[in-house]
Design an enzyme around this catalytic site. Structure first.
Site, PDB file in Angstrom:
ATOM      1  N   GLU A 158       0.747  -1.401  -0.062  1.00 50.69           N
ATOM      2  CA  GLU A 158       0.077  -0.089  -0.060  1.00 50.69           C
ATOM      3  C   GLU A 158       1.010   1.170   0.070  1.00 50.69           C
ATOM      4  O   GLU A 158       0.335   2.342   0.672  1.00 50.69           O
ATOM      5  CB  GLU A 158      -1.050  -0.118   1.209  1.00 50.69           C
TER       6      GLU A 158
ATOM      7  N   HIS B 213      -8.347  -3.545  -0.589  1.00 48.34           N
ATOM      8  CA  HIS B 213      -7.680  -3.698   0.456  1.00 48.34           C
ATOM      9  C   HIS B 213      -6.393  -2.399   0.474  1.00 48.34           C
ATOM     10  O   HIS B 213      -6.328  -1.706   1.511  1.00 48.34           O
ATOM     11  CB  HIS B 213      -6.942  -5.009   0.645  1.00 48.34           C
ATOM     12  N   GLU B 214      -5.772  -2.508  -0.653  1.00 51.02           N
ATOM     13  CA  GLU B 214      -4.519  -1.599  -0.631  1.00 51.02           C
ATOM     14  C   GLU B 214      -4.968  -0.259  -0.646  1.00 51.02           C
ATOM     15  O   GLU B 214      -4.423   0.634   0.107  1.00 51.02           O
ATOM     16  CB  GLU B 214      -3.702  -1.879  -1.865  1.00 51.02           C
TER      17      GLU B 214
END
Length: 893
Positions: free
Chosen positions: A270, A303-304
């Protein structure tokens, strides 16, 4: 336990001290040349105390120091020293500017940490401690700095130069080189630093935020993969909209970039504004990607992106707090995926992963709390416990609070700690402050390892019409603690009667305590034993316990098989319908295991009630087709193993095989109807309804191919050759390859080769082709797996290929890994140990993650357990073993 030959240092949470210095500004000049890269680093350091320390150590590994200066003046060797893993400054000032130039060799960096080369590009992976392989730095997450990065390289070889933040300037230099200057306006720890340089193509789009700002969106891939980016881009925009709506979080830069990398230890990273992805988590198109692949891309992209707030804007104080960002963000991406598809199906998938693998982790030598008290190598704690169990802990908090209070609590968390490095206590405290709840007992979920076991007993009094539930909780000892304190456990439940669900009147509740839906309630278990009394219950009910899997626990309640039939067919909670069906299937498999022990398996007939449930489900028109498929699929061999006191992988494989064959025979006509519904002309769409239709059809095909007729084989071949998508094509090939029928084996080999010739130019498809063969349970699995290592498609330096072959064989092919019918065979264990030892020299992270099957040696009978133990000993005696592997082996012996 023998003493380890390798003694990595143990880091303890209790020893945490705030950093002595902060780095206010970081300026990096990264000059990439063929065979070597020079990193010129300028750091503005400020002491947090009035007294400067006598020494200041900056972490650094595999760096060649070229020059060093403070405030523009070169240092002589009396002012610093180099030691293993560090540059130590002697008598540093309270405030100063440190400039170092180091030389590194990304092309030789096989660990895939720091700056390395993957195919056509240079890229970075700095979490958890990779930045120290780029330059000397205070490499810890609580040191947050303003980063400016200048990159220069050959324009012909690296036309693309990317880093975090916004692009300030770019231009040409002498000798065919060029540069780009990037600045990230948000302070960040160095683990979120990213750099990419190479030759990539781009897919571009844009997103207008809720406040009206326009954000550029760019996905960088190899030119051949440009047609595989649309799904990732759509997923990104969906995630941005969802985060604004559900959490009120808006993106904070002018550009968001994703880069696809083929050689990557993780799924994705990320890094602020410049996410680096494993190609498997960003590339997708129908012809080359399965439904599971499409769903994975959607989930990982989300998610990231969600990490931008839960991980970047608010980050971890130290690596013990890893679940602060990962558990919370896994919860966020799971809820996003549930909203994009079927919430019940998503819940079933997540709980299956948790109970098969994380529960095993909790019961093994590496068991640890979601916030561990110590570690030797932080890379070993990127675990299912930190991620998946961490998610479940956040889910419990969300369910205890309800949507409105949970949103109020997360708003307070983000506002209170924006730009800070914080702890799990800070997260829970924000939720407590926003809701006026006391979560002090709940902290045990963060501090204690292990899977709690709930034992439930009940009693119904016909005269008083009272129904009593008594719940006891017990958590088995784990390496860090034998005496467990009670957990705060939410138990969602309902009661089923003959005509449907019963009203819940809990003794002691006032009318205002009653939920709007009085057939569903969450009991809060906070003691070792509690009793709950329900009044005005008109008949003896069947309890529906732990609905939605409301807590990551093991449930022990003596359901009769008739009770399980009732729950399977009539419970209003979709997850508990699935759960009851699985429990009934497990009971039948247990019958088959007993028959195997008595040498009566060939005469085994499954309980008719299981077949009754399956027939009823197949006739239920309103049931989600994906849920139907999951309810028809028997528990995996891995899950069955986790239910046994002593694991016998051969018995498990044979028992499950016989039960599956009986189901296939009894329901053949229904399965044929489903399998023959295949329509090659139907347009592929990765939407929930179509995914479900493919899943149930391919589940039926799997059953038919256990003992196929000629017609079944032809149906399978037709699907393989006519499919317009990888889901159906790979499902048909899998069904052929897994078939034991002698007449099909030669056909399967021919189709395997044809598939390879068709798709050899697509690495991600070939990963699935490799995994299919490594997973195949037919005899000779070890020999087939060894042959794959010599196949041109295999690359011993690529993590995806390693996971597809070695990882799949040792984790997902238990009958062959554990020696097949030759129960004293240790060849599979020796094979895995050999691979771990070889990989440890090149990529310790991947080597360590392969070790898991051997660490569970205590769960097996003595002959197998000792053979696994001996291989762990051999690994332990290897000279130069990495801290990554050493920690796991030492704790396992």
């Amino acid at each position: 336990m023998p003493e380890s030959l390798h003694q990595p240092n143990t880091v303890y949470l209790k020893d945490y001290q705030p950093p002595t210095y902060t780095i206010e500004k970081t300026y990096l000049d990264v000059a990439i040349h063929k065979g070597e890269t020079f990193v010129d680093s300028t750091l503005n350091l400020v002491c947090r105390d009035s007294d400067a320390p006598r020494e200041l150590a900056l972490a650094g590994e595999q760096l060649e120091l070229v020059s060093i200066a403070v405030d523009g003046e070169p240092l002589d060797k009396a002012q610093y020293r180099l030691e293993a893993g560090a540059l130590v400054l002697l008598n540093p000032k309270l405030s100063f500017q440190l400039q170092t130039v180091v030389r590194i060799e990304p092309e030789k960096n096989s660990s895939l940490e720091g700056l390395y080369r993957s195919r056509t590009i240079y890229c970075t992976q700095c979490e958890a401690e990779g930045f120290r392989k780029i330059t000397y730095y205070l490499d810890r997450p609580d040191v947050m700095s303003d980063f400016t990065t200048r990159i220069s390289a050959s324009k012909a070889e690296c036309p693309l130069l990317l880093s975090n933040g916004n692009l300030l300037e770019s231009g040409d230099l002498e000798n065919g080189r060029h540069f780009a200057l990037w600045h990230d306006p948000h302070k960040k720890p160095c683990y979120l630093f990213a750099l990419v340089a190479g030759d990539l193509s781009v897919v571009e789009d844009s997103f207008v935020t809720a406040s009206g700002r326009n954000v550029e969106l760019k996905i960088f891939v190899e030119e051949k993969d440009l047609d595989k980016c649309a799904h990732a881009m759509n997923s990104l925009k969906s995630a941005m909209r969802w985060d604004e709506k559900v959490y009120g979080r808006e993106y904070d830069l002018d550009i968001f970039m994703i880069v696809a990398v083929d050689d990557f230890n993780m799924g994705a990273m990320e890094n602020k504004g410049l996410n680096i992805f494993n190609t498997s988590c960003v590339l997708a198109k129908p012809e080359t990607t399965t439904d599971a692949g499409f769903q994975r891309v959607e989930g990982v992209v989300a998610h990231e992106y969600f990490h931008n707030w839960s991980g970047n804007r608010v980050t971890c104080r130290d690596w013990f707090q890893l679940s602060l960002k990962e558990g919370f963000t896994v919860y966020r991406d799971a809820e996003f995926s549930a909203d994009m598809g079927s919430p019940t199906v998503k819940r079933v998938e997540d709980v299956t992963l948790l109970r098969t693998h994380q529960f095993a982790e909790d019961a093994g030598p590496m068991a640890h709390p979601i916030r561990p008290a110590s570690y030797m190598e932080i890379s070993n704690f990127y675990t299912l416990t930190v991620y998946e169990k961490g998610c479940e802990v956040v889910r419990m908090l969300a369910n205890l609070l309800g949507p409105e209070l949970f949103r109020k609590g997360t708003d307070l968390y983000f506002e209170r700690h924006d730009g800070q490095a914080v702890t799990t206590e800070d997260f829970v405290q924000a939720l407590a402050d926003a809701s006026d709840r006391d979560f002090s007992l709940f902290q045990n979920w963060y501090n204690q390892a292990g899977t709690p076991e709930l034992t439930v007993t009940d009693h119904y009094d016909e005269n008083s019409r009272q129904y009593t539930l008594t719940i006891k909780q017990f958590t088995p000892p784990t390496p860090e603690c034998t005496d467990k304190q009670p957990f705060h456990i939410p138990v969602a439940m309902g009661l089923l009667g003959e005509a449907g669900e019963l009203a819940l009147n809990l003794e002691g509740n006032t009318p205002e305590d009653l939920p709007s839906d009085n057939t569903h309630m969450v009991l809060e278990l906070t003691e070792a034993e509690q009793t709950f009394v329900f009044t005005n219950v008109p008949e003896r009910p069947v309890p529906s316990l732990l609905r939605g899997f409301s807590a990551p626990v093991k449930l022990k309640y003596e359901y009769s098989r008739d009770d399980l039939v009732k729950l399977s067919l009539h419970d209003s909670d979709g997850f508990n319908r699935y759960e009851a069906c699985q429990k009934l299937a497990m009971a039948v498999i247990d019958d088959a295991l007993h028959a195997y022990t008595c040498d009566e398996l060939e005469h085994f007939t499954p309980d008719a009630r299981l077949l009754q449930v399956y027939r009823s489900l197949l006739l239920e028109s309103e049931l989600d087709q994906a849920m139907l498929a999951y309810m028809l699929i028997l528990p995996s061999e891995g899950y069955i193993a986790e239910q046994q006191d002593v694991i016998d992988p051969i018995a498990i494989h044979e028992a499950r095989r016989v039960v599956a064959a009986a189901i296939a025979s009894a329901l053949r006509s229904q399965f044929q109807r489903l399998a023959e519904s295949f329509d090659p002309a139907q347009e592929y769409k990765p939407v929930a309804r179509d995914i479900a239709a493919r899943l149930i059809r391919n589940t039926a095909l799997d059953y038919l191919m256990i003992k196929p007729s000629e017609s079944n084989t032809n149906t399978c071949l037709a699907q393989l050759n006519q499919a317009n998508n990888m889901t159906d094509e790979l499902a048909a090939l899998t069904a052929l390859v897994n078939c034991d029928a002698p007449a099909v084996k030669a056909l399967a080999e021919k189709q395997l080769e044809a598939f390879y010739q068709k798709w050899h130019h697509e690495p991600l498809v070939i990963n699935s082709w490799l995994a299919l063969q490594a997973r195949n349970a037919r005899p000779g699995g070890l020999e087939r797996t060894k042959a794959l290592l010599d196949h041109p498609a295999y690359d011993a330096s690529n993590p995806n290929k390693i996971r597809s072959v070695i990882g799949v064989f040792s984790n997902a092919n238990p009958v062959n890994f554990h020696g097949g019918t030759a129960q004293d065979s240790a060849a599979g264990y020796k094979f895995l140990a050999d691979q771990v030892i070889a990989l440890d020299r090149k990529n310790p992270q991947i080597a360590a993650r392969l070790l898991t099957p051997l660490t569970r040696w205590r769960r097996y009978a003595e002959s197998r357990g000792q053979a696994m133990y001996q291989e762990l000993l051999r690994i332990n005696e290897t000279a130069g073993l990495s801290p990554d592997c050493s920690e796991i082996v030492t704790k396992s012996l």
